[in-house]
Design a protein around this motif. Sequence first.
Motif, mmCIF file in Angstrom:
data_model
loop_
_atom_site.group_PDB
_atom_site.id
_atom_site.type_symbol
_atom_site.label_atom_id
_atom_site.label_comp_id
_atom_site.label_asym_id
_atom_site.label_seq_id
_atom_site.Cartn_x
_atom_site.Cartn_y
_atom_site.Cartn_z
ATOM 1 N N LEU A 1 -2.539 -4.364 -11.422
ATOM 2 C CA LEU A 1 -3.581 -3.737 -12.236
ATOM 3 C C LEU A 1 -3.170 -2.321 -12.635
ATOM 4 O O LEU A 1 -3.385 -1.901 -13.781
ATOM 5 N N LEU A 2 -2.590 -1.594 -11.699
ATOM 6 C CA LEU A 2 -2.099 -0.250 -12.014
ATOM 7 C C LEU A 2 -0.980 -0.321 -13.046
ATOM 8 O O LEU A 2 -0.930 0.486 -13.989
ATOM 9 N N MET A 3 -0.103 -1.296 -12.893
ATOM 10 C CA MET A 3 0.980 -1.492 -13.859
ATOM 11 C C MET A 3 0.426 -1.777 -15.252
ATOM 12 O O MET A 3 0.900 -1.225 -16.250
ATOM 13 N N PRO B 1 -10.223 2.589 -8.412
ATOM 14 C CA PRO B 1 -9.142 3.530 -8.076
ATOM 15 C C PRO B 1 -7.970 3.455 -9.045
ATOM 16 O O PRO B 1 -7.279 4.455 -9.259
ATOM 17 N N VAL B 2 -7.735 2.282 -9.633
ATOM 18 C CA VAL B 2 -6.662 2.163 -10.626
ATOM 19 C C VAL B 2 -6.971 3.031 -11.846
ATOM 20 O O VAL B 2 -6.098 3.747 -12.355
ATOM 21 N N LEU B 3 -8.206 2.975 -12.327
ATOM 22 C CA LEU B 3 -8.611 3.819 -13.454
ATOM 23 C C LEU B 3 -8.479 5.301 -13.109
ATOM 24 O O LEU B 3 -8.015 6.106 -13.932
ATOM 25 N N ALA B 4 -8.892 5.661 -11.907
ATOM 26 C CA ALA B 4 -8.802 7.058 -11.489
ATOM 27 C C ALA B 4 -7.351 7.536 -11.496
ATOM 28 O O ALA B 4 -7.037 8.633 -11.985
ATOM 29 N N ALA B 5 -6.449 6.703 -10.961
ATOM 30 C CA ALA B 5 -5.033 7.079 -10.936
ATOM 31 C C ALA B 5 -4.473 7.209 -12.344
ATOM 32 O O ALA B 5 -3.728 8.150 -12.658
ATOM 33 N N ALA B 6 -4.821 6.260 -13.218
ATOM 34 C CA ALA B 6 -4.300 6.287 -14.590
ATOM 35 C C ALA B 6 -4.781 7.514 -15.356
ATOM 36 O O ALA B 6 -4.017 8.113 -16.126
ATOM 37 N N ILE C 1 -10.598 -0.240 -22.728
ATOM 38 C CA ILE C 1 -10.161 -1.642 -22.753
ATOM 39 C C ILE C 1 -10.027 -2.176 -21.340
ATOM 40 O O ILE C 1 -10.456 -3.296 -21.033
ATOM 41 N N PHE C 2 -9.441 -1.397 -20.458
ATOM 42 C CA PHE C 2 -9.246 -1.827 -19.066
ATOM 43 C C PHE C 2 -10.592 -2.052 -18.384
ATOM 44 O O PHE C 2 -10.794 -3.072 -17.694
ATOM 45 N N GLY C 3 -11.529 -1.119 -18.547
ATOM 46 C CA GLY C 3 -12.845 -1.276 -17.932
ATOM 47 C C GLY C 3 -13.608 -2.447 -18.499
ATOM 48 O O GLY C 3 -14.255 -3.209 -17.760
ATOM 49 N N PHE D 1 0.838 -1.201 0.000
ATOM 50 C CA PHE D 1 0.000 0.000 0.000
ATOM 51 C C PHE D 1 0.874 1.252 0.000
ATOM 52 O O PHE D 1 0.614 2.215 -0.736
ATOM 53 N N GLY D 2 1.917 1.248 0.836
ATOM 54 C CA GLY D 2 2.827 2.389 0.871
ATOM 55 C C GLY D 2 3.553 2.589 -0.448
ATOM 56 O O GLY D 2 3.746 3.726 -0.894
ATOM 57 N N LEU D 3 3.950 1.496 -1.097
ATOM 58 C CA LEU D 3 4.618 1.607 -2.394
ATOM 59 C C LEU D 3 3.677 2.171 -3.462
ATOM 60 O O LEU D 3 4.090 2.989 -4.296
ATOM 61 N N VAL D 4 2.420 1.729 -3.447
ATOM 62 C CA VAL D 4 1.442 2.256 -4.397
ATOM 63 C C VAL D 4 1.239 3.755 -4.167
ATOM 64 O O VAL D 4 1.176 4.546 -5.123
#
Length: 494
Positions: free
Chosen positions: A140-142, A326-331, A297-299, A89-92
Amino acid sequence: MTQTFAATSIASFAFVVILVFSAGAVSHGLLTDDALRLWAGASTAADGQVPIGRIVAAYPTLPFLTTTLVAWLAPAATPAPLLVAASLFGLVAAFCFRSFRKAGLSIVAASVFTILITFHPALLRAVIAGPSDMFLAAFLLMLCLALYDLRGRSGTSEVMGVGLALMALAFSHPMGATFAFAAVPFLAFAVRPVLVASSPLNVVIVLTFPALFAVVAFSYVSWIFPGDGWSFFAAPTESLSQWTAAFAQMFGDNLGGGLALYASLTMAAALVAGAPIAVVVLAMVYRRRPLVVPAVIFGATAIAATAISVLSGFFGDPAAIVLAAPVLAAAVVIRVPLARERLGLTTALLMLGWIGGLVSLTLVDPITVNHFHAVVGHGESERLDALSAGGAAIGRDGVLADVENAPAFVLGRGRARGILGPQSEPFALAMLFARIDTPFVAVPDPQSNAGANDRLNKAFPLLFRNGAPGYRVIYQNNTWVLFEKIKNYSDNSN
């Protein structure tokens, strides 16, 4: 240097807060069954009580091996899964902050956006669920960012980025494997159109080769260990059956063959509610396809993975896919310039996504909601009883218990060392000769959920109520009893 210090500070803050948050959740029994099995299995393996074949062939591979290594290196009673999950979590959080700063945001804006995204309810749920879900979130973020890079340049490094992300997903979580599988038909749309026009099949093969090779290699390693291959410490079939029952109870028992459709629509709604920034901002730049196509594509892959999980029954509880929000939001914040230009709109949409994410969790994760209601409404539960019984066994070696059926007992005790579980010789001898001769023995109530499948209860039906000859009760709660062997009992009986 300033950015590194700020990112380190963000990571440290996130690590400490999440560690305290996770510890509170564990103490109240708010853990999924899959997380309990993974935690207990890793602790048992770290103490040398699991055959090497079962360790090598264990799945999910990355979280299990990482947690086992941390449990082996850390002092006794260290909550290794909590440390792994909180560290991820801290690394993310640090990665998001550095990416926001690199994209041109100020320290204040980057900090606010990092907190709103990393402390999203879906990510908080992932931390409670354990290392497997946090590995899933990271990869997933990657993958999402790699899809943006692939659409923009489609070079060798971008192709390898997508391939490695798919491979890592396949070995991080059962739903990660589903996500990687569901992504295959969409990968042809992820690259630049000029490359797809000549040979779309070759493009898909190149992108999926690392994952396919790793799966074949893992299958071979599992095959050469007879009887130990493909051992799931987080049982996906069991978690899916529990989720299906809870989902049907929430939406009605007449879903029938439409369960996969309802689950997919629910996940789609959860993604929209948890990441409204992806909908609004991408709609504002819909003409710029390199900014829109990767997110679509991700969604679409997330929704397809939900359907595949429910239809196949092989990959477990699909609730973990809600991490895509949250991954989509960050991207979108990292890759779409408009999101960084309109800070007020972005902040409002991220706050709205936090609220929507909280609401959507009640729809896609009814199991956790039921656990929460049980803890709040009744205070005491079977899981808390198992944790308490394990705590009562701290400092006592030679405790005979079916911990594979009740992994929470291992968590309550802190470590598996000193527990004589189903893999041990004393447990096998007790089953074979119908005789208990260990310093301690712990059993749950046969009328409880854990007790109904407990091996000791099946072999000794009266053990919970009457005990065993030469044993006395030293701890008891609503569900569990811990017996201690009376010293010199055998001498007195002679």
